[in-house]
Design an enzyme around this catalytic site. Sequence first.
Site, PDB file in Angstrom:
ATOM      1  N   GLN A 103       0.847  -1.199   0.000  1.00 42.75           N
ATOM      2  CA  GLN A 103       0.000   0.000   0.000  1.00 42.75           C
ATOM      3  C   GLN A 103       0.879   1.245   0.000  1.00 42.75           C
ATOM      4  OE1 GLN A 103      -3.536  -0.511   2.855  1.00 42.75           O
ATOM      5  NE2 GLN A 103      -2.042  -1.930   3.650  1.00 42.75           N
ATOM      6  N   HIS A 125      -1.368   1.574  -4.306  1.00 42.06           N
ATOM      7  CA  HIS A 125      -1.699   2.995  -4.205  1.00 42.06           C
ATOM      8  C   HIS A 125      -0.831   3.869  -5.102  1.00 42.06           C
ATOM      9  CE1 HIS A 125      -3.844   1.920  -0.209  1.00 42.06           C
ATOM     10  NE2 HIS A 125      -4.548   1.622  -1.274  1.00 42.06           N
ATOM     11  N   CYS A 155       0.065  21.650 -16.283  1.00 39.04           N
ATOM     12  CA  CYS A 155       0.385  21.136 -17.622  1.00 39.04           C
ATOM     13  C   CYS A 155       0.154  22.227 -18.675  1.00 39.04           C
ATOM     14  CB  CYS A 155      -0.544  19.948 -17.880  1.00 39.04           C
ATOM     15  SG  CYS A 155      -0.334  19.132 -19.452  1.00 39.04           S
ATOM     16  N   SER A 196      -2.996  -1.461   9.343  1.00 35.92           N
ATOM     17  CA  SER A 196      -4.159  -1.480  10.224  1.00 35.92           C
ATOM     18  C   SER A 196      -5.330  -2.208   9.556  1.00 35.92           C
ATOM     19  CB  SER A 196      -4.582  -0.044  10.538  1.00 35.92           C
ATOM     20  OG  SER A 196      -4.942   0.602   9.328  1.00 35.92           O
ATOM     21  N   ALA A 238       8.282  -4.789  13.475  1.00 38.78           N
ATOM     22  CA  ALA A 238       8.417  -5.651  12.297  1.00 38.78           C
ATOM     23  C   ALA A 238       9.889  -5.970  12.006  1.00 38.78           C
ATOM     24  CB  ALA A 238       7.762  -4.991  11.089  1.00 38.78           C
TER      25      ALA A 238
END
Length: 251
Positions: A103, A125, A155, A196, A238
């Site tokens: 993500q 994402h 642009c 989460s 982790a």
Amino acid sequence: MIDKEKIYDAALIIKNSEYIVVFSGAGISTESGIDDFRSPHGLWSRYDPGIYANYQYFLKDPSLFWKMHKEIEDLVDTVEPNQSHLVIAELEKMGKVKAVITQNIDMLHQKAGTGRFGAKIYQLHGEYGKLQCVKCHKEFEYEEIDTKNVDYPVCDCSGYIKPKVILFGESLPHGVLEGAMSECTNADCLIVVGSSLLVSPANFMPSIAKQYGAQIIFINRENTIMDDLADVFLKGSAGEIFAELLKVIKT
Ligand code: NAD
């Protein structure tokens, strides 16, 4: 304290698995110095993602998004992968990890070497490295556009330019979600780390993998709303947990 018995249980699952898929969230990168949504004094306490990372707000006034994103750009340019990203790349080298679904937009899995031995990366994402006009959809490299000295880049067609990251309210990149879901159906083990599991549809992954027979390992500092899907829940940092896991797997 890391629960040694659970480390052994998870290491056994990994040893016995041949098609591991990793699903990572913002929590995997906190030990590299990028805040997740939950850090009390972090980036997101100053920039409410519901406003600064919201596509409808971007279309009304892109300067809000760009104010926040310039801080993220500076961070992403300098951060390095941590133990978790490195162990996942090592597990790929050992022939275990076949895909990483993330993500995150921080490119730390790529920097750690994920993909070098054929594992696929699904960036749910979006991509940090590219920009796109929201009106004519022309794509740009970062080198082509001055993002530093303007409130927001525009642009030639007068459309606003945005990095190819997915904001709240935008659809996921075409084909990426489908590819990630298909990996979950093939997995014999899914490692869910640092998420989460509150953001949809990314959070469909654990239940799809479970439905197709994968064993599920959760690695997170706190409980999630989907803990009942986990065969083993490893609670804590982790980086420390991955380092311990690798030690046990290699013995
Ligand atoms: P989240 O912020 O909702 O949850 C992160 C989870 O990780 C929390 O449960 C937290 O307890 C846990 N955690 C934090 N540090 C940890 C550590 N060191 N070890 C173990 N667990 C740890 O993250 P999410 O579920 O990924 O959802 C947030 C959304 O924000 C995603 O859509 C993501 O794209 C985006 N985001 C990305 C980044 C990034 O690219 N690094 C950073 C912030 C937010």
